[in-house]
Design a protein around this motif. Structure first.
Motif, PDB file in Angstrom:
ATOM      1  N   THR A 195      24.837  52.769  70.232  1.00 39.02           N
ATOM      2  CA  THR A 195      23.721  53.159  71.212  1.00 39.02           C
ATOM      3  C   THR A 195      24.712  54.114  72.121  1.00 39.02           C
ATOM      4  O   THR A 195      24.181  55.042  72.442  1.00 39.02           O
ATOM      5  CB  THR A 195      23.177  52.253  71.903  1.00 39.02           C
ATOM      6  N   LEU A 196      25.747  53.653  72.382  1.00 39.68           N
ATOM      7  CA  LEU A 196      26.801  54.604  73.224  1.00 39.68           C
ATOM      8  C   LEU A 196      27.011  55.827  72.537  1.00 39.68           C
ATOM      9  O   LEU A 196      27.483  57.010  73.219  1.00 39.68           O
ATOM     10  CB  LEU A 196      27.950  54.140  73.804  1.00 39.68           C
ATOM     11  N   VAL A 197      27.231  55.945  71.248  1.00 44.71           N
ATOM     12  CA  VAL A 197      27.506  57.170  70.601  1.00 44.71           C
ATOM     13  C   VAL A 197      26.564  58.157  70.550  1.00 44.71           C
ATOM     14  O   VAL A 197      26.437  59.147  70.742  1.00 44.71           O
ATOM     15  CB  VAL A 197      27.955  56.860  69.119  1.00 44.71           C
ATOM     16  N   LEU A 252      38.030  50.850  64.312  1.00 48.76           N
ATOM     17  CA  LEU A 252      37.966  49.609  64.992  1.00 48.76           C
ATOM     18  C   LEU A 252      36.606  49.009  64.229  1.00 48.76           C
ATOM     19  O   LEU A 252      36.779  47.730  64.060  1.00 48.76           O
ATOM     20  CB  LEU A 252      37.527  49.655  66.551  1.00 48.76           C
ATOM     21  N   LEU A 253      35.508  49.494  64.054  1.00 49.85           N
ATOM     22  CA  LEU A 253      34.285  49.037  63.429  1.00 49.85           C
ATOM     23  C   LEU A 253      34.663  48.292  62.113  1.00 49.85           C
ATOM     24  O   LEU A 253      33.966  47.652  61.583  1.00 49.85           O
ATOM     25  CB  LEU A 253      33.219  49.931  63.533  1.00 49.85           C
ATOM     26  N   THR A 254      35.477  49.380  61.434  1.00 54.01           N
ATOM     27  CA  THR A 254      35.763  48.838  59.884  1.00 54.01           C
ATOM     28  C   THR A 254      37.053  48.118  59.733  1.00 54.01           C
ATOM     29  O   THR A 254      37.318  48.136  58.582  1.00 54.01           O
ATOM     30  CB  THR A 254      35.893  50.250  59.287  1.00 54.01           C
ATOM     31  N   HIS A 255      37.654  47.701  60.920  1.00 48.94           N
ATOM     32  CA  HIS A 255      38.690  46.851  60.581  1.00 48.94           C
ATOM     33  C   HIS A 255      40.030  47.749  59.961  1.00 48.94           C
ATOM     34  O   HIS A 255      40.609  46.920  58.972  1.00 48.94           O
ATOM     35  CB  HIS A 255      38.469  45.460  59.655  1.00 48.94           C
ATOM     36  N   SER A 256      39.873  48.911  60.367  1.00 51.60           N
ATOM     37  CA  SER A 256      41.088  49.575  59.312  1.00 51.60           C
ATOM     38  C   SER A 256      41.950  50.118  60.323  1.00 51.60           C
ATOM     39  O   SER A 256      42.708  51.254  60.349  1.00 51.60           O
ATOM     40  CB  SER A 256      40.398  50.638  58.522  1.00 51.60           C
ATOM     41  N   THR A 282      40.591  55.443  66.208  1.00 47.17           N
ATOM     42  CA  THR A 282      39.121  55.654  66.730  1.00 47.17           C
ATOM     43  C   THR A 282      38.263  54.471  66.585  1.00 47.17           C
ATOM     44  O   THR A 282      38.563  53.210  66.163  1.00 47.17           O
ATOM     45  CB  THR A 282      38.728  56.561  65.383  1.00 47.17           C
ATOM     46  N   LEU A 283      37.277  54.719  67.036  1.00 45.49           N
ATOM     47  CA  LEU A 283      36.114  53.561  67.086  1.00 45.49           C
ATOM     48  C   LEU A 283      35.604  53.419  65.686  1.00 45.49           C
ATOM     49  O   LEU A 283      35.411  52.166  65.408  1.00 45.49           O
ATOM     50  CB  LEU A 283      34.829  54.040  68.061  1.00 45.49           C
ATOM     51  N   LEU A 319      32.352  58.654  70.969  1.00 39.36           N
ATOM     52  CA  LEU A 319      32.429  59.412  69.681  1.00 39.36           C
ATOM     53  C   LEU A 319      33.109  58.505  68.742  1.00 39.36           C
ATOM     54  O   LEU A 319      34.159  57.792  69.084  1.00 39.36           O
ATOM     55  CB  LEU A 319      33.176  60.650  69.838  1.00 39.36           C
ATOM     56  N   LEU A 320      32.692  58.525  67.339  1.00 40.57           N
ATOM     57  CA  LEU A 320      33.089  57.507  66.365  1.00 40.57           C
ATOM     58  C   LEU A 320      34.642  58.094  65.853  1.00 40.57           C
ATOM     59  O   LEU A 320      35.498  57.463  65.671  1.00 40.57           O
ATOM     60  CB  LEU A 320      32.108  57.552  64.934  1.00 40.57           C
TER      61      LEU A 320
END
Length: 586
Positions: free
Chosen positions: A208-210, A246-250, A242-243, A216-217
């Motif tokens: 939602t912040l993106v 972080l979200l994809t555990h990479s 990058t975000l 930015l992702l």
């Protein structure tokens, strides 16, 4: 059956009532606080905007999108529009069937809805509750469908809560067993620790912040960390994090999970957690491998994301998530803070250790909010899953924009989308996540193409195998796209001779501190356990292999002692990995 329950079943179906059957009774007094001139405007505006629109989009725009009259209502009563909105959106059969004014209808529905156990209690037990299936079915063994009560005893599980989604509606929500050692029953609104399912909900908050243009992702996270900097070794000086990573555990970050803190202990701040400084009981979050090159599960990465979200929004994570996700998704029983710090939530399940004993103080606190700090109920988490599907479909007023939701569900590295697991190609589309904190287990899954799914929450360390057994029973009853077929395996008698070949203590070759035991328990069962915790029943599929029908884990003999045939080295196979283990000599 009392008159109230009888009349409730006359005005609407149990399935329809279940969608709003857990609103806090305190919201009735919120409605009563509306002045006569506010009431029609609030009701009309919220009816028009349905579930999400009273709160707009961005944090700064949510209240400004309401009319001046409604925006003037104090923040403490901002739950009122959401209450009427959900009632207006979900209670259509009631409002159409009973010709009374709007406020009376809302109060009637709320009055009927504050006792959700009445809905489940008035119905026959669901078919799935007596048709649980294990991971492995033994060929020719017979009697391999189980009642949930029997399996709860088997796993030393005191309580289970289940919510089922069918056609984008929560059609059944009920509890089994007890939430507390004192015998308080599990109810649909009882909250459990969601564990790592917290990450999925937090991921939606970040998106939602993106959408609002605050994050930015694919931008380096260092721009949004305030006074804290992500530690970097020389090898990764020029590797942005990058975000999306972080979200994809990479992102290549450390700290897979967290340990919890006793109730009453001083909890670490976000900075102390990130830096691994006391009273934090985990190490510092730092780059371990080159970002973007491989998948490596990191709860620490989600704590970096939490810091980003707070910096970008200039709000606490708890307030941000309540405004951006929890309230818009109708998750009225869910909170991102310790329950002993002023929470209004009182119906919480006590956590249970692997040996069946309750956790002292009821539970451990998890201040790592984005990674593991959500308290929630299966109904709330199922409503959240429905919102994600509605978002993917581009429905008006859904939680996320369609592009954000579809990107969230796109496989990006391994089987991971943005914050959740996505099924591989060639099988029915599913998104899911599991959760595990000490004393609790959660299974959350959804098939977006048919909008079917379930959330199963359990207050026990040994509850995950049971959660999957419940899910298989539900899959059979509701004909899910993925039937979650059990593996069929031949077996032989687990004689004393076969057992003696495996009985002993073993350590993992690559992780010597990790030990497990194969032993025969009083009563004759052969079991596997980690340091005496969580005994898993074993059967022999051959003289060279033992397996756990509950979990699918296998112990395969690799090397034997000369002369005796005693297993010296074995392969430990379990869903998601293989390890070599060696017998610990006396």
């Amino acid at each position: 059956m009392d008159e109230g329950r009888g009349s409730k079943q006359q005005v609407t179906t149990p399935a329809a009532l279940d969608r709003f059957s857990t609103f806090p009774s305190g919201w009735i007094s919120d409605l009563a606080r509306l002045s006569p001139n506010q009431e029609p405007t609030v009701a009309a505006e919220c009816r028009a905007h349905a579930l999400r629109h009273p709160f707009g989009r961005s944090p700064g725009a949510r209240r400004s999108r309401l009319s001046p009259e409604v925006a003037a209502i104090p923040r403490s009563t901002m739950r009122i529009p959401l209450t009427i909105a959900i009632l207006s959106a979900l209670a259509a059969p009631v409002t159409h069937a009973i010709e009374i004014d709007e406020r009376s209808t809302a109060l009637l529905v709320l009055g009927l809805a504050i006792s959700p156990t009445a809905v489940a209690g008035d119905l026959e037990p669901p078919a799935y509750a007596s048709n649980l299936r294990r991971t492995v079915q033994l060929d020719g063994a017979g009697g391999q469908r189980f009642a949930i009560e029997d399996r709860m005893r088997h796993y030393k599980v005191p309580g289970v809560s289940v919510a089922i989604v069918e056609g984008c509606r929560v059609v059944d929500a009920r509890g089994f067993g007890y939430a507390t050692p004192e015998g308080r029953p599990v109810r649909p609104e009882t909250v459990f620790q969601a564990g790592s399912v917290s990450k999925v909900v937090a991921s939606a908050g970040a998106l939602t912040l993106v959408e609002d243009g605050l994050l930015l992702l694919d931008e380096d996270v260092s721009r949004h960390l305030g006074g804290w900097a992500l530690p970097r070794t020389e090898a990764f000086d020029h590797s942005p994090v990058t975000l999306r990573q972080l979200l994809t555990h990479s992102a290549g970050l450390t700290v897979a999970g967290f340990n919890g803190y006793p109730v009453g202990a001083r909890l670490p701040t976000l900075t102390e957690i990130l830096e691994g400084k006391p009273p934090a009981n985990t190490g510092p979050v730092q780059i371990e491998t080159k970002p973007g090159t491989r998948w490596s599960y990191s709860g620490g990465g989600f704590m970096v994301m939490q810091a980003m979200m707070e910096e970008a929004s200039q709000k606490s994570f708890q307030d941000l998530m309540r405004e951006q996700v929890l309230l818009p998704a109708g998750m009225q029983h869910s909170v991102y803070h310790p329950l002993n710090e002023g929470s209004a939530v009182v119906d919480a399940a006590t956590g249970t250790q692997a040996d069946g004993t309750p956790i002292q103080g009821g539970w451990l606190q998890n201040p790592e909010y984005a990674a593991a700090g959500l308290w929630s109920s299966p109904s709330d988490l199922s409503r959240f899953a429905i919102e994600l599907v509605r978002s993917m479909r581009g429905e008006k007023g859904a939680l996320l924009e369609p592009g954000s939701a579809r990107e969230m569900m796109r496989r990006q590295i391994g089987d991971w989308g943005l914050g959740l697991e996505v099924s591989p190609d060639g099988v029915p589309v599913k998104f899911s996540h599991t959760g595990a904190t000490i004393g609790y287990r959660t299974l959350w899954l959804m098939f977006p193409e048919t909008c079917q799914g379930a959330t199963i929450m359990i207050n026990a360390d040994e509850g995950m195998a049971l959660a999957y057994e419940v899910a298989r029973g539900i899959a059979d009853q509701y004909r899910w796209p993925d039937p979650m077929v059990s593996e069929h395996v031949a077996y032989i008698a687990t004689t004393q001779e076969v057992s003696n070949l495996f009985i002993g203590t073993y350590q993992l070759r690559n992780f010597p501190a990790e030990r497990f035991q194969v032993e025969r328990r009083p009563g004759g069962d052969l079991t596997w356990s980690r340091l005496g915790r969580g005994h898993k029943h074993l059967v022999a599929s051959s003289r060279d292999q033992l397996l756990s029908p509950d979990s699918g884990m296998r112990l395969v003999a690799l090397e034997r002692a000369e002369g005796t045939g005693i297993v010296d080295t074995l392969e430990l196979r379990f869903p998601g990995g293989i390890n070599i283990a060696e017998r610990v000599k006396p």
